[in-house]
Design a protein around this motif. Structure first.
Motif, mmCIF file in Angstrom:
data_model
loop_
_atom_site.group_PDB
_atom_site.id
_atom_site.type_symbol
_atom_site.label_atom_id
_atom_site.label_comp_id
_atom_site.label_asym_id
_atom_site.label_seq_id
_atom_site.Cartn_x
_atom_site.Cartn_y
_atom_site.Cartn_z
ATOM 1 N N THR A 119 -6.203 -65.571 -37.996
ATOM 2 C CA THR A 119 -5.101 -66.133 -38.777
ATOM 3 C C THR A 119 -3.816 -65.345 -38.548
ATOM 4 N N ASP A 120 -3.928 -64.027 -38.440
ATOM 5 C CA ASP A 120 -2.745 -63.209 -38.149
ATOM 6 C C ASP A 120 -2.183 -63.534 -36.765
ATOM 7 N N ALA A 121 -3.066 -63.641 -35.782
ATOM 8 C CA ALA A 121 -2.623 -63.929 -34.418
ATOM 9 C C ALA A 121 -1.961 -65.305 -34.339
ATOM 10 N N TRP A 122 -2.558 -66.278 -34.992
ATOM 11 C CA TRP A 122 -2.036 -67.644 -34.945
ATOM 12 C C TRP A 122 -0.582 -67.703 -35.401
ATOM 13 N N ALA A 123 -0.272 -66.936 -36.434
ATOM 14 C CA ALA A 123 1.093 -66.948 -36.965
ATOM 15 C C ALA A 123 2.084 -66.271 -36.024
ATOM 16 N N ARG A 124 1.591 -65.426 -35.120
ATOM 17 C CA ARG A 124 2.482 -64.642 -34.258
ATOM 18 C C ARG A 124 2.586 -65.173 -32.834
ATOM 19 N N LEU A 125 1.700 -66.058 -32.452
ATOM 20 C CA LEU A 125 1.765 -66.602 -31.101
ATOM 21 C C LEU A 125 3.065 -67.383 -30.934
ATOM 22 N N ASP A 126 3.763 -67.117 -29.853
ATOM 23 C CA ASP A 126 5.121 -67.641 -29.698
ATOM 24 C C ASP A 126 5.270 -68.629 -28.551
ATOM 25 N N GLY A 127 4.160 -69.074 -27.986
ATOM 26 C CA GLY A 127 4.207 -70.064 -26.917
ATOM 27 C C GLY A 127 3.286 -71.225 -27.248
ATOM 28 N N TRP A 128 2.945 -72.009 -26.231
ATOM 29 C CA TRP A 128 1.955 -73.074 -26.405
ATOM 30 C C TRP A 128 0.687 -72.455 -26.968
ATOM 31 N N ARG A 129 0.054 -73.100 -27.950
ATOM 32 C CA ARG A 129 -1.126 -72.520 -28.574
ATOM 33 C C ARG A 129 -2.056 -73.631 -29.074
ATOM 34 N N ARG A 130 -3.357 -73.326 -29.061
ATOM 35 C CA ARG A 130 -4.354 -74.180 -29.675
ATOM 36 C C ARG A 130 -5.422 -73.289 -30.306
ATOM 37 N N ASP B 46 -9.057 -57.522 -32.059
ATOM 38 C CA ASP B 46 -8.854 -56.157 -32.551
ATOM 39 C C ASP B 46 -7.516 -55.590 -32.107
ATOM 40 N N TYR B 47 -7.097 -55.951 -30.918
ATOM 41 C CA TYR B 47 -5.776 -55.558 -30.412
ATOM 42 C C TYR B 47 -4.806 -56.636 -30.898
ATOM 43 N N ALA B 48 -4.080 -56.328 -31.950
ATOM 44 C CA ALA B 48 -3.310 -57.346 -32.655
ATOM 45 C C ALA B 48 -2.184 -57.920 -31.817
ATOM 46 N N VAL B 49 -1.955 -59.219 -31.973
ATOM 47 C CA VAL B 49 -0.764 -59.841 -31.404
ATOM 48 C C VAL B 49 0.443 -59.285 -32.164
ATOM 49 N N PRO B 50 1.427 -58.698 -31.475
ATOM 50 C CA PRO B 50 2.572 -58.118 -32.172
ATOM 51 C C PRO B 50 3.450 -59.191 -32.813
ATOM 52 N N ASP B 51 4.302 -58.770 -33.745
ATOM 53 C CA ASP B 51 5.209 -59.707 -34.410
ATOM 54 C C ASP B 51 6.095 -60.439 -33.413
ATOM 55 N N SER B 52 6.377 -59.797 -32.290
ATOM 56 C CA SER B 52 7.234 -60.398 -31.268
ATOM 57 C C SER B 52 6.498 -61.396 -30.388
ATOM 58 N N GLY B 53 5.190 -61.564 -30.608
ATOM 59 C CA GLY B 53 4.417 -62.508 -29.825
ATOM 60 C C GLY B 53 3.917 -61.932 -28.517
ATOM 61 N N ILE B 54 3.557 -62.818 -27.593
ATOM 62 C CA ILE B 54 3.002 -62.386 -26.306
ATOM 63 C C ILE B 54 3.870 -62.904 -25.151
ATOM 64 N N THR C 201 -7.881 -60.214 -23.756
ATOM 65 C CA THR C 201 -6.810 -61.017 -23.179
ATOM 66 C C THR C 201 -5.452 -60.666 -23.787
ATOM 67 N N VAL C 202 -5.433 -60.242 -25.052
ATOM 68 C CA VAL C 202 -4.140 -59.934 -25.683
ATOM 69 C C VAL C 202 -3.452 -58.753 -25.006
ATOM 70 N N PRO C 203 -4.079 -57.562 -24.906
ATOM 71 C CA PRO C 203 -3.389 -56.474 -24.199
ATOM 72 C C PRO C 203 -3.146 -56.789 -22.729
ATOM 73 N N ALA C 204 -4.016 -57.586 -22.121
ATOM 74 C CA ALA C 204 -3.796 -57.944 -20.717
ATOM 75 C C ALA C 204 -2.544 -58.800 -20.563
ATOM 76 N N LEU C 205 -2.373 -59.774 -21.423
ATOM 77 C CA LEU C 205 -1.184 -60.620 -21.361
ATOM 78 C C LEU C 205 0.084 -59.823 -21.659
ATOM 79 N N LEU C 206 -0.028 -58.859 -22.567
ATOM 80 C CA LEU C 206 1.137 -58.065 -22.950
ATOM 81 C C LEU C 206 1.566 -57.081 -21.864
ATOM 82 N N THR C 207 0.627 -56.607 -21.070
ATOM 83 C CA THR C 207 0.924 -55.519 -20.130
ATOM 84 C C THR C 207 0.989 -55.950 -18.669
#
Length: 398
Positions: free
Chosen positions: A312-323, A283-291, A262-268
């Motif tokens: 934990t890395d992804a949680w810190a980088r998510l930039d929208g609504w998140r749970r 495995d496909y990391a959420v970038p520092d800029s978020g999604i 879902t991460v690369p799909a949301l990004l692209t």
């Protein structure tokens, strides 16, 4: 980087079960750094089912129709077997239907069922009918309801056929969604095509590092974008009922590797507005800029030990609504139909697995549907606001 939410081959029937070694089945994928070693299955511990498994009844008001599509991407060679020619996918399309129309839809083809059982439990006592006899709630060729519905694309776990998410697909459809359930060819135990050919898993056992897993996720994102291209094409979509799809309300969810994709799909793909990961290491990391501020749900089992660093890395980088929500007592298969089979066949479960298969299905359906109802339909969902006494197994992370 630790990857704890996906063992090397845990996303398929019987592989996440820590059984003793007697007549053991080798796992399909070798362990790689930071991943638990593959587990094995003892044939003697597998008891044949006396009656077929019945998927839990969908909870929404709509009857469920089913079409199956064969899609060919003439612009993309198959990423795993280039000599096979263009990338080919099988997609199950679920849609709100008129009750009493159509005919009962099968769970999976006999050959796909045989390959799944043979791959996981060679020499087992389980007949193919233990899978093909599964009671589903969808009706093939049912007459569609009118209207426009949000579309959700579902992607299964690595080595698992798309049928592992059948129950979730049926439930979402009953609540007023169109669902596209994708088989990623050569990435699961077997995909059956209209000519009767069933292609086996070619990439199993070949992914040994984070880069390879990220490549798998990126490839799946391309599969999903191609499916969306064909479903939303104008004036000639690939699906006869494409008029049902609201092209402005599209989401994606997946289990294990399907969730990671879902991460690369949301990004692209800008068409995908929201994503949900069901117990998949990212495995496909959420970038520092978020999604791009898109809503994201991380739904997983409670781990015994350190948390998956990718989460934990992804949680810190998510930039929208998140749970970030976890189920205590669940295991990796609790988010799929596969625990229903494991329980039915009398197979042991991993240590700490106290949640019944039925309860895993109930909670997964409830929280995934609440997420998409909020994000794609704009319906307020108190269930996502925090813990509730009705669901003591559920923890919200902050």
């Amino acid at each position: 980087m630790s990857r704890l939410r996906r063992t090397a081959a845990a996303a398929a029937l019987l592989l996440a079960l820590p059984l003793s070694v007697a007549t053991a089945v080798p796992a399909l994928a070798a362990p790689s750094p930071g991943r638990p070693a593959p587990v094995t299955v003892t044939v003697a511990d597998a008891a044949p089912a006396t009656t077929p498994v019945e998927l839990p009844r969908p909870t929404g008001p709509f009857a469920v129709g089913l079409d199956v599509l064969h899609l060919v991407d003439e612009d993309r060679p198959d990423p795993w077997v280039p000599s096979a020619g263009p990338r080919q996918l099988m997609v199950s399309m679920y849609y709100p239907a008129h009750p009493g129309t159509g005919s009962p839809a099968p769970y999976m083809t006999p050959e796909a069922a045989r390959l799944l059982l043979d791959a996981k439990v060679p020499g087992n006592h389980l007949p193919t009918e233990a899978l093909t006899g599964t009671r589903t709630w969808a009706r093939a060729d049912a007459r569609p309801q009118g209207g426009h519905y949000p579309l959700i694309v579902l992607s299964p776990g690595f080595t698992a056929p798309r049928t592992e998410l059948t129950g979730l697909a049926e439930d979402l459809t009953s609540r007023g969604y169109v669902v596209a359930l994708v088989d990623h060819t050569y990435e699961n135990s077997g995909t059956t095509f209209p000519d009767g050919t069933t292609l086996p898993c070619t990439v199993c056992g070949t992914l040994h590092d984070d880069k390879a897993w990220a490549g798998l996720d990126a490839s799946r994102a391309k599969d999903v974008s191609f499916v969306l291209d064909r479903l939303t094409d104008r004036p000639h979509p690939a699906w006869r009922y494409a008029r049902l799809i609201d092209r402005d309300r599209i989401g994606m969810a997946g289990h294990s590797a399907g969730g990671a994709a879902t991460v690369p799909a949301l990004l692209t793909d800008d068409r995908i507005k929201a994503g949900a990961d069901l117990d998949g290491s990212l495995d496909y990391a959420v970038p520092d800029s978020g999604i791009g501020g898109k809503p994201y749900l991380m739904l997983g089992r409670a781990l015994d030990g350190p948390e998956d660093k990718s989460w934990t890395d992804a949680w810190a980088r998510l930039d929208g609504w998140r749970r970030w929500i976890t189920f205590h007592g669940a295991n990796h298969l609790s988010f799929t139909d596969l625990m229903l089979f494991s329980e039915k066949f009398g197979l042991p479960t991993p240590p700490g697995s106290t949640m019944s298969a039925q309860r895993g299905v109930e909670l997964t359906r409830a929280y995934v549907a609440a997420f998409f109802d909020l994000q794609l339909k704009g319906i307020d969902q108190p269930l996502l606001d925090g813990p509730t006494p009705a669901n003591p197994e559920v923890t919200f992370h902050s």
